[in-house]
Design a protein around this motif. Structure first.
Motif, PDB file in Angstrom:
ATOM      1  N   ALA A 189     -50.206  86.234 -23.035  1.00 42.45           N
ATOM      2  CA  ALA A 189     -50.829  86.579 -22.572  1.00 42.45           C
ATOM      3  C   ALA A 189     -51.205  86.048 -21.054  1.00 42.45           C
ATOM      4  CB  ALA A 189     -52.272  87.369 -23.577  1.00 42.45           C
ATOM      5  N   LEU A 190     -50.749  87.279 -20.151  1.00 39.89           N
ATOM      6  CA  LEU A 190     -50.447  86.347 -18.813  1.00 39.89           C
ATOM      7  C   LEU A 190     -51.914  87.441 -17.930  1.00 39.89           C
ATOM      8  CD1 LEU A 190     -49.421  84.871 -15.992  1.00 39.89           C
ATOM      9  CD2 LEU A 190     -48.366  86.947 -15.913  1.00 39.89           C
ATOM     10  N   ILE A 191     -53.335  85.917 -17.752  1.00 36.12           N
ATOM     11  CA  ILE A 191     -54.123  87.083 -17.482  1.00 36.12           C
ATOM     12  C   ILE A 191     -53.401  86.487 -15.690  1.00 36.12           C
ATOM     13  CG2 ILE A 191     -56.086  86.514 -16.599  1.00 36.12           C
ATOM     14  CD1 ILE A 191     -56.431  84.690 -18.749  1.00 36.12           C
ATOM     15  N   ILE A 192     -54.191  88.332 -14.950  1.00 33.74           N
ATOM     16  CA  ILE A 192     -54.206  88.120 -13.494  1.00 33.74           C
ATOM     17  C   ILE A 192     -55.191  88.202 -12.607  1.00 33.74           C
ATOM     18  CG2 ILE A 192     -52.744  89.481 -11.575  1.00 33.74           C
ATOM     19  CD1 ILE A 192     -50.397  87.505 -13.106  1.00 33.74           C
ATOM     20  N   GLY A 193     -55.976  87.845 -11.596  1.00 31.66           N
ATOM     21  CA  GLY A 193     -56.870  87.976 -11.202  1.00 31.66           C
ATOM     22  C   GLY A 193     -57.083  88.933 -10.363  1.00 31.66           C
ATOM     23  N   SER A 194     -58.676  88.743  -9.910  1.00 35.66           N
ATOM     24  CA  SER A 194     -58.552  89.560  -8.649  1.00 35.66           C
ATOM     25  C   SER A 194     -58.184  89.339  -7.224  1.00 35.66           C
ATOM     26  CB  SER A 194     -60.071  90.192  -8.545  1.00 35.66           C
ATOM     27  OG  SER A 194     -60.454  89.070  -7.940  1.00 35.66           O
ATOM     28  N   GLU A 195     -58.127  90.285  -6.033  1.00 31.52           N
ATOM     29  CA  GLU A 195     -57.425  90.213  -4.761  1.00 31.52           C
ATOM     30  C   GLU A 195     -58.242  88.974  -4.161  1.00 31.52           C
ATOM     31  OE1 GLU A 195     -57.967  92.931  -6.225  1.00 31.52           O
ATOM     32  OE2 GLU A 195     -56.182  93.902  -5.389  1.00 31.52           O
ATOM     33  N   ASN A 196     -59.224  89.310  -4.259  1.00 29.73           N
ATOM     34  CA  ASN A 196     -60.253  88.296  -3.741  1.00 29.73           C
ATOM     35  C   ASN A 196     -60.576  86.663  -4.452  1.00 29.73           C
ATOM     36  OD1 ASN A 196     -60.098  89.363  -1.196  1.00 29.73           O
ATOM     37  ND2 ASN A 196     -61.377  91.214  -2.039  1.00 29.73           N
ATOM     38  N   GLN A 197     -61.252  87.307  -5.941  1.00 29.38           N
ATOM     39  CA  GLN A 197     -61.728  86.040  -6.500  1.00 29.38           C
ATOM     40  C   GLN A 197     -60.227  85.462  -7.662  1.00 29.38           C
ATOM     41  OE1 GLN A 197     -64.743  85.522  -5.497  1.00 29.38           O
ATOM     42  NE2 GLN A 197     -65.037  87.074  -4.181  1.00 29.38           N
ATOM     43  N   GLY A 198     -59.225  85.807  -7.747  1.00 28.44           N
ATOM     44  CA  GLY A 198     -58.661  85.014  -9.079  1.00 28.44           C
ATOM     45  C   GLY A 198     -59.096  85.250 -10.039  1.00 28.44           C
ATOM     46  N   ILE A 199     -58.643  85.099 -10.649  1.00 32.00           N
ATOM     47  CA  ILE A 199     -59.263  84.917 -12.688  1.00 32.00           C
ATOM     48  C   ILE A 199     -60.972  84.386 -12.586  1.00 32.00           C
ATOM     49  CG2 ILE A 199     -59.167  84.179 -15.101  1.00 32.00           C
ATOM     50  CD1 ILE A 199     -55.554  84.359 -14.216  1.00 32.00           C
ATOM     51  N   ARG A 200     -61.401  85.010 -13.202  1.00 35.32           N
ATOM     52  CA  ARG A 200     -62.584  84.585 -13.735  1.00 35.32           C
ATOM     53  C   ARG A 200     -63.374  83.371 -14.312  1.00 35.32           C
ATOM     54  NH1 ARG A 200     -65.514  89.257 -16.493  1.00 35.32           N
ATOM     55  NH2 ARG A 200     -63.554  89.977 -16.647  1.00 35.32           N
ATOM     56  N   GLY A 225     -50.116  91.845  -6.274  1.00 33.38           N
ATOM     57  CA  GLY A 225     -49.062  92.241  -7.125  1.00 33.38           C
ATOM     58  C   GLY A 225     -47.424  91.440  -7.310  1.00 33.38           C
ATOM     59  N   VAL A 226     -47.126  90.869  -6.007  1.00 41.94           N
ATOM     60  CA  VAL A 226     -45.954  89.549  -6.163  1.00 41.94           C
ATOM     61  C   VAL A 226     -46.283  88.535  -6.754  1.00 41.94           C
ATOM     62  CG1 VAL A 226     -45.358  88.631  -4.266  1.00 41.94           C
ATOM     63  CG2 VAL A 226     -45.298  90.423  -3.471  1.00 41.94           C
ATOM     64  N   ALA A 227     -47.667  88.136  -6.615  1.00 40.02           N
ATOM     65  CA  ALA A 227     -47.472  86.939  -7.623  1.00 40.02           C
ATOM     66  C   ALA A 227     -47.581  87.256  -9.380  1.00 40.02           C
ATOM     67  CB  ALA A 227     -49.128  86.287  -7.230  1.00 40.02           C
ATOM     68  N   ALA A 228     -47.768  88.413  -9.607  1.00 44.65           N
ATOM     69  CA  ALA A 228     -48.089  88.769 -10.604  1.00 44.65           C
ATOM     70  C   ALA A 228     -46.046  89.371 -11.538  1.00 44.65           C
ATOM     71  CB  ALA A 228     -48.257  90.084 -10.903  1.00 44.65           C
ATOM     72  N   SER A 229     -45.728  89.331 -10.558  1.00 47.72           N
ATOM     73  CA  SER A 229     -44.394  90.158 -10.679  1.00 47.72           C
ATOM     74  C   SER A 229     -43.825  88.371 -10.815  1.00 47.72           C
ATOM     75  CB  SER A 229     -43.897  91.040  -9.813  1.00 47.72           C
ATOM     76  OG  SER A 229     -44.543  91.882  -9.806  1.00 47.72           O
ATOM     77  N   ILE A 230     -43.698  87.836 -10.002  1.00 49.81           N
ATOM     78  CA  ILE A 230     -43.141  86.662  -9.780  1.00 49.81           C
ATOM     79  C   ILE A 230     -43.328  85.656 -11.208  1.00 49.81           C
ATOM     80  CG2 ILE A 230     -43.361  84.511  -8.704  1.00 49.81           C
ATOM     81  CD1 ILE A 230     -43.163  85.696  -6.535  1.00 49.81           C
ATOM     82  N   LEU A 231     -44.358  85.807 -11.478  1.00 47.26           N
ATOM     83  CA  LEU A 231     -44.605  85.398 -12.889  1.00 47.26           C
ATOM     84  C   LEU A 231     -44.658  85.737 -13.763  1.00 47.26           C
ATOM     85  CD1 LEU A 231     -48.569  83.957 -11.962  1.00 47.26           C
ATOM     86  CD2 LEU A 231     -46.651  82.356 -12.342  1.00 47.26           C
ATOM     87  N   MET A 232     -44.299  86.835 -14.116  1.00 44.79           N
ATOM     88  CA  MET A 232     -43.396  87.578 -15.456  1.00 44.79           C
ATOM     89  C   MET A 232     -42.501  87.787 -15.308  1.00 44.79           C
ATOM     90  SD  MET A 232     -45.891  91.343 -15.639  1.00 44.79           S
ATOM     91  CE  MET A 232     -45.923  91.413 -13.631  1.00 44.79           C
ATOM     92  N   HIS A 233     -41.653  87.722 -14.225  1.00 48.47           N
ATOM     93  CA  HIS A 233     -40.245  86.597 -14.210  1.00 48.47           C
ATOM     94  C   HIS A 233     -39.845  85.890 -14.601  1.00 48.47           C
ATOM     95  CE1 HIS A 233     -36.585  86.135 -11.743  1.00 48.47           C
ATOM     96  NE2 HIS A 233     -35.256  86.993 -12.546  1.00 48.47           N
ATOM     97  N   GLU A 234     -40.525  84.533 -13.889  1.00 48.58           N
ATOM     98  CA  GLU A 234     -39.740  83.479 -13.945  1.00 48.58           C
ATOM     99  C   GLU A 234     -40.104  83.700 -15.748  1.00 48.58           C
ATOM    100  OE1 GLU A 234     -41.537  79.707 -12.313  1.00 48.58           O
ATOM    101  OE2 GLU A 234     -39.834  80.436 -11.337  1.00 48.58           O
ATOM    102  N   LEU A 235     -41.452  83.749 -16.176  1.00 46.99           N
ATOM    103  CA  LEU A 235     -41.863  83.455 -18.133  1.00 46.99           C
ATOM    104  C   LEU A 235     -40.525  84.090 -19.416  1.00 46.99           C
ATOM    105  CD1 LEU A 235     -45.826  83.809 -17.388  1.00 46.99           C
ATOM    106  CD2 LEU A 235     -44.413  81.886 -18.480  1.00 46.99           C
ATOM    107  N   ASN A 236     -40.123  85.603 -18.569  1.00 40.97           N
ATOM    108  CA  ASN A 236     -39.038  86.210 -19.163  1.00 40.97           C
ATOM    109  C   ASN A 236     -37.738  86.043 -18.987  1.00 40.97           C
ATOM    110  OD1 ASN A 236     -40.868  87.797 -20.583  1.00 40.97           O
ATOM    111  ND2 ASN A 236     -41.900  87.780 -18.804  1.00 40.97           N
TER     112      ASN A 236
END
Lengths: 246, 246
Positions: A189-200, A225-236
């Motif tokens: 399960a990959l957590i993506i944080g908010s635009e300004n604060q990242g993950i709490r 959206g880019v950061a999340a997509s790069i990580l999802m692509h790499e993980l898979n």
């Protein structure tokens, strides 16, 4: 055929541009040919409104005027067709999971859903403070992929505890202290944080690994959206060399 | 201090929300603290307007009213500071290159610029029919990285011919026939197509390799900014295992 903007049904459905009514009715709007077809494939259509005189390729429809379509859709453009859709019932968690922690921008959330389906994530868990995924702009940015993923809105703290019990690997992101990780050996399960604060911080303390994307230190961060997509692509796909021509 | 919306200078600068005037004057607008600081670092500032009573941390400024900032910026939000910036002079092509073929969405272009700088691309070549990179929305979506890349607007056909003479590897994308390629062994230029059409056929005929991103066939395509960013990330980090903890 409905022609009056004062028609009770039209007035009711127009309210679905407001989150409160979407929550109350369990309905949302999908505008345009592509989204209506995707909603139809997913079996989530309650009612279709089609522009008068257009060919009906959708099945059972109600013909309406251009003004009515514009009013219900809440869009500046004029869609020729739109569907009132049922929200899916809350589903069980299956497959790899993407978790969204308080993301604000509807375009970013829609983009992440689109990439999640592309990279074979089966479930998206969205924090209560994230922009509503049934918002018009999210549905459009998802290009209809929102109909192809299990979507759960809940507290991420609780969700992570449940995922840990089911032996999920919990992955966070940390632009400074994070590491690179390809191809986890179990469901994640990959957590993506908010635009300004990242993950709490309280969620970061629950992760097994924190990932980072190697980049030029002049740039503080990537688009969410880019950061999340790069990580999802790499993980898979990260370890897949079948098509590697290098 | 300027307080009148009718001030000639204010009226002139407000016109910079229009591409025609940006082209004519060689100027554009950067709104908000972060962008003004980035413009300042890049030495591209012509003039700064700061909200009355705000602390001046920017150097030479002209104080103005809230209304004037809103009018010049063309934004719905109210920035506290904005800068009128010089466009950079056209620069020589250096380093790896990203080429943009008729992209329409300003958010996508800004996102691609941000990722390009993050992944160490030094030059971006933008086709004449692409959305203007000095558009307010592009500058904001770039998060100020637009000040950190050589930016050339020209015919891509011509640019590719020049790049080939300089021994660049020309890379395109093709969701069907493309292949995977990590870490080219020489400098490369990656072409990104438009949201709807992809790369024009006459350009695809000029490429050395066409790349694809492996994904679920249920999804027709990724967001253009995401696809570009994944490819840039792979081409620049794909073979780096230094931090691989898998």
């Amino acid at each position: 055929m409905i022609t009056s903007l004062q028609n009770e049904k039209i007035k009711e459905y127009t309210k679905l541009n407001n989150k409160k009514y979407r929550d109350l009715e369990g309905l949302f709007i999908a505008s345009g040919d592509h989204l209506v077809k995707e909603a139809s494939k997913a079996g989530l259509i309650k009612e279709i409104f089609l522009l008068e005189k257009e060919d009906n390729i959708y099945g059972e429809v109600t013909y309406v005027t251009k003004e009515i379509l514009k009013k219900i859709s809440g869009l500046e453009t004029n869609p020729k067709v739109l569907a009132i859709c049922y929200k899916k019932n809350k589903e069980e968690i299956t497959g790899n999971v993407i978790m969204i922690d308080d993301l604000a921008d509807p375009g970013n959330l829609g983009t992440i859903i689109r990439s999640a389906v592309a990279f074979n994530y089966q479930t998206i868990i969205i924090s209560n403070n994230t922009v509503d995924p049934y918002n018009n702009k999210v549905v459009r940015a998802s290009e209809g992929t929102i109909f192809n993923i299990n979507l759960i809105i809940t507290s991420l703290d609780e969700a992570i505890k449940d995922l840990k019990k089911s032996s999920y690997l919990i992955l966070g992101t940390d632009v400074k202290a994070g590491k690179k990780l390809n191809q986890p050996n179990r469901k994640h399960a990959l957590i993506i944080g908010s635009e300004n604060q990242g993950i709490r911080k309280n969620l970061l303390e629950l992760t097994d690994y924190n990932l980072k994307i190697k980049m030029n230190p002049k740039v503080e961060s990537l688009n969410a959206g880019v950061a999340a997509s790069i990580l999802m692509h790499e993980l898979n796909n990260g370890g897949d060399d079948n098509q590697n021509n290098n």
